[in-house]
Design an enzyme around this catalytic site. Structure first.
Site, PDB file in Angstrom:
ATOM      1  N   ASP A  13       0.824  -1.223   0.000  1.00 20.35           N
ATOM      2  CA  ASP A  13       0.000   0.000   0.000  1.00 20.35           C
ATOM      3  C   ASP A  13       0.851   1.263   0.000  1.00 20.35           C
ATOM      4  O   ASP A  13       0.442   2.293   0.536  1.00 20.35           O
ATOM      5  CB  ASP A  13      -0.953   0.023   1.201  1.00 20.35           C
ATOM      6  CG  ASP A  13      -1.774  -1.238   1.303  1.00 20.35           C
ATOM      7  OD1 ASP A  13      -2.261  -1.696   0.263  1.00 20.35           O
ATOM      8  OD2 ASP A  13      -1.911  -1.778   2.417  1.00 20.35           O
ATOM      9  N   LYS A  16       2.281   2.112  -5.063  1.00 18.07           N
ATOM     10  CA  LYS A  16       3.024   1.601  -6.215  1.00 18.07           C
ATOM     11  C   LYS A  16       2.266   1.782  -7.524  1.00 18.07           C
ATOM     12  O   LYS A  16       2.860   2.053  -8.559  1.00 18.07           O
ATOM     13  CB  LYS A  16       3.332   0.105  -6.040  1.00 18.07           C
ATOM     14  CG  LYS A  16       4.284  -0.196  -4.908  1.00 18.07           C
ATOM     15  CD  LYS A  16       4.529  -1.680  -4.784  1.00 18.07           C
ATOM     16  CE  LYS A  16       3.316  -2.474  -4.377  1.00 18.07           C
ATOM     17  NZ  LYS A  16       2.790  -2.198  -3.033  1.00 18.07           N
ATOM     18  N   GLY A  40      -4.450  -4.692  -4.150  1.00 14.77           N
ATOM     19  CA  GLY A  40      -5.519  -3.792  -4.586  1.00 14.77           C
ATOM     20  C   GLY A  40      -4.936  -2.416  -4.815  1.00 14.77           C
ATOM     21  O   GLY A  40      -4.228  -1.899  -3.965  1.00 14.77           O
ATOM     22  N   HIS A  41      -5.137  -1.856  -5.996  1.00 13.92           N
ATOM     23  CA  HIS A  41      -4.640  -0.514  -6.267  1.00 13.92           C
ATOM     24  C   HIS A  41      -5.772   0.317  -6.829  1.00 13.92           C
ATOM     25  O   HIS A  41      -6.611  -0.195  -7.559  1.00 13.92           O
ATOM     26  CB  HIS A  41      -3.573  -0.484  -7.356  1.00 13.92           C
ATOM     27  CG  HIS A  41      -2.594  -1.588  -7.330  1.00 13.92           C
ATOM     28  ND1 HIS A  41      -1.785  -1.829  -6.261  1.00 13.92           N
ATOM     29  CD2 HIS A  41      -2.269  -2.500  -8.268  1.00 13.92           C
ATOM     30  CE1 HIS A  41      -0.992  -2.850  -6.558  1.00 13.92           C
ATOM     31  NE2 HIS A  41      -1.285  -3.279  -7.751  1.00 13.92           N
ATOM     32  N   GLN A 218       2.205  -6.038  -3.004  1.00  6.39           N
ATOM     33  CA  GLN A 218       2.547  -6.094  -1.564  1.00  6.39           C
ATOM     34  C   GLN A 218       3.856  -5.320  -1.318  1.00  6.39           C
ATOM     35  O   GLN A 218       4.082  -4.319  -1.978  1.00  6.39           O
ATOM     36  CB  GLN A 218       2.644  -7.524  -1.055  1.00  6.39           C
ATOM     37  CG  GLN A 218       1.287  -8.237  -0.963  1.00  6.39           C
ATOM     38  CD  GLN A 218       0.835  -8.850  -2.274  1.00  6.39           C
ATOM     39  OE1 GLN A 218       1.579  -9.494  -2.953  1.00  6.39           O
ATOM     40  NE2 GLN A 218      -0.417  -8.650  -2.627  1.00  6.39           N
TER      41      GLN A 218
HETATM   42  P1  IMP Z   1      -2.458 -12.863   2.106  1.00  6.75           P
HETATM   43  O1  IMP Z   1      -1.517 -12.341   1.083  1.00  6.75           O
HETATM   44  O2  IMP Z   1      -3.901 -12.621   1.752  1.00  6.75           O
HETATM   45  O3  IMP Z   1      -2.164 -14.283   2.461  1.00  6.75           O
HETATM   46  O4  IMP Z   1      -2.236 -12.030   3.470  1.00  6.75           O
HETATM   47  C1  IMP Z   1      -1.042 -12.131   4.240  1.00  6.75           C
HETATM   48  C2  IMP Z   1      -0.686 -10.790   4.865  1.00  6.75           C
HETATM   49  O5  IMP Z   1      -0.304  -9.863   3.852  1.00  6.75           O
HETATM   50  C3  IMP Z   1      -1.839 -10.124   5.626  1.00  6.75           C
HETATM   51  O6  IMP Z   1      -1.318  -9.425   6.731  1.00  6.75           O
HETATM   52  C4  IMP Z   1      -2.400  -9.135   4.605  1.00  6.75           C
HETATM   53  O7  IMP Z   1      -3.066  -8.063   5.219  1.00  6.75           O
HETATM   54  C5  IMP Z   1      -1.129  -8.708   3.906  1.00  6.75           C
HETATM   55  N1  IMP Z   1      -1.360  -8.268   2.501  1.00  6.75           N
HETATM   56  C6  IMP Z   1      -1.595  -9.059   1.448  1.00  6.75           C
HETATM   57  N2  IMP Z   1      -1.738  -8.321   0.336  1.00  6.75           N
HETATM   58  C7  IMP Z   1      -1.569  -7.053   0.687  1.00  6.75           C
HETATM   59  C8  IMP Z   1      -1.564  -5.818  -0.035  1.00  6.75           C
HETATM   60  O8  IMP Z   1      -1.734  -5.763  -1.260  1.00  6.75           O
HETATM   61  N3  IMP Z   1      -1.349  -4.690   0.696  1.00  6.75           N
HETATM   62  C9  IMP Z   1      -1.108  -4.733   2.028  1.00  6.75           C
HETATM   63  N4  IMP Z   1      -1.099  -5.854   2.747  1.00  6.75           N
HETATM   64  C10 IMP Z   1      -1.324  -7.004   2.088  1.00  6.75           C
END
Ligand code: IMP
Length: 430
Positions: A13, A16, A40-41, A218
């Protein structure tokens, strides 16, 4: 020709997508190399506001080829909906290419993620999909293109998946082979027009001297190896991930751009040394509550945790990504602060030691660390929408220079708002 990788320097977040969109203007290929619908962007351009999860936001720039690479994971229906939504907004998707090597998030992956999550996942089945990939019981997108292939793979693994599901409290589901086969062949058919030999395409593009942008999702501190394990995602967002997630070698990346927000945010569980309690006024100000760009997740709508910029973790990110330059985003969020704090070192409660470098972002170790701050005066004037370095208030320049000096990396871009034009370009990257 230049190949640039864009990497989040924090916990995702960082903004990017806006930087990718900006650089896409000069790139011909944009490649997403890891992760899936957990990302998500939101991108704002003159024509409107666009939301992305898997498709590179570079698709907004006409004439660009956008690749969803081999290292990603795809939930087919989710991707089809994303394609349809963009088409409804008038975006042409002809230039979208998807690697058949990408893994497919199957419905049981989402069931397992939702029922067994311990890290505050996005619930999109990302962890279980990568788990199946590593266990060699997963499905590649290519498998959905052939009835024989999909059927034989389902015959091998579906019983085991159903048995695993039956052992998880709260899940009362059994997947029938015929139904999964039928729905996934249909989904595969819908994605077939986008399926492509992305490895060869990138190889040819490089031979022709075309500019390529690798877009990480991420962030570094969510990386499965280098992040705050176990509070991480299951893929490899760091710069090196661009190679293994796209099918190119390390000599093909020329520039590594680290995107940092001017403060820190995090969603989900895990250590966050500079976190400010969510009910404090400073947290409300950093979160920009009530504003359009408030700190709430695009994918899950969850309120983001917020805190001051942490240079100890940022220096670690610089090292694991070999950043060539930095894009600093959301500087305008700090416009109204009297004072701004920057974490310059940690004090470890357990050992009593103080240090400004860490060997790894180990979760337990970080949970024992208290931040040591340096506080500087705020600039108390508007930076929103500024387009040149000279227009920045003196104190804002001092803040940016301070971060750049500590991180030992030049600042290439300062983002002063969500719009493409709200940008100060300090160095042309392409
Ligand atoms: P997962 O990727 O859904 O398995 O989540 C694992 C961890 O990464 C959690 O703490 C999510 O909140 C975090 N996370 C996953 N994708 C994003 C992102 O695009 N932005 C911020 N945090 C993320």
């Amino acid at each position: 020709m230049t190949s640039v990788v864009i990497v989040g320097g924090q916990w995702g977040d960082e903004g990017k997508a806006k930087i990718t969109d900006l650089l896409s203007l000069k790139a011909d290929y944009i490649v997403r190399y890891q992760g899936g619908a957990n990302a998500g962007h939101t991108v704002s351009i003159a024509e409107g506001l666009y939301k992305f999860h898997l498709i590179p936001s570079g698709i907004l720039s006409k004439g660009k080829t956008c690749i969803i690479g081999p290292g990603t994971v795809i939930e087919p229906q989710f991707l089809i909906t994303e394609i349809e939504n963009l088409q409804k907004q008038g975006i042409c998707l002809n230039a979208l290419r998807i690697s058949g090597l990408a893994h497919v998030t199957m419905p049981w992956n989402i069931d397992v993620d939702k029922a067994t999550d311990t890290v505050g996942s996005t619930g999109k089945g990302i962890g279980p999909t990568y788990t199946d990939k590593a266990k060699r019981i997963g499905f590649q997108l290519q498998d959905l293109m052939s009835k024989e292939c999909l059927e034989s793979k389902l015959k091998k693994v579906l019983t085991k998946h159903n048995q695993d599901l039956s052992r998880i409290p709260g899940i009362n589901k059994e997947y029938k082979l015929e139904e999964v086969l039928e729905t996934h062949l249909a989904l595969g058919n819908q994605l077939r027009p986008y399926l492509s030999d992305t490895i060869n395409e990138l190889y040819e593009a490089r031979k022709k001297g075309i500019n390529i942008l690798y877009e990480g999702a991420q962030g570094t501190l969510l990386d499965i190896t280098f992040g705050t394990y176990p509070f991480v995602t299951s893929s490899t967002p760091v710069a090196g991930g661009a190679c293994i997630g796209s099918g190119v070698g390390p000599t093909s990346i020329d520039y590594s751009l680290g995107v940092f927000k001017a403060f820190n945010t995090r969603v989900g569980e895990g250590p966050f040394p500079t976190e400010i309690s969510s009910d404090q006024e400073v947290a409300t100000m950093l979160r920009q509550d009530g504003k359009q760009w408030a700190e709430f997740g695009t994918t899950t709508g969850r309120m983001r945790r917020v805190g001051w910029f942490d240079t100890v973790l940022a220096k670690y990110a610089v090292r694991v990504n070999s950043f060539s330059g930095i894009a600093l985003t959301k500087i305008d969020t700090l416009d109204s602060f009297d004072e701004i704090s920057v974490c310059v070192a940690y004090h470890n409660r357990e050992t009593g030691e103080t240090f400004d470098n860490i060997p790894q972002a180990n979760a337990y170790f970080l949970s024992q660390c208290d931040p040591i701050y340096q506080t500087i005066p705020g600039w108390k004037s508007n930076t929103h929408g500024l387009k040149s370095w000279d227009e920045l208030p003196v104190q804002a320049k001092a803040y940016i220079n301070m971060l750049s000096t500590i991180l030992e990396v030049p600042v290439a871009i300062v983002s002063t708002g969500p719009g493409r034009e709200d940008s100060i370009i300090c160095k042309e990257i392409f």
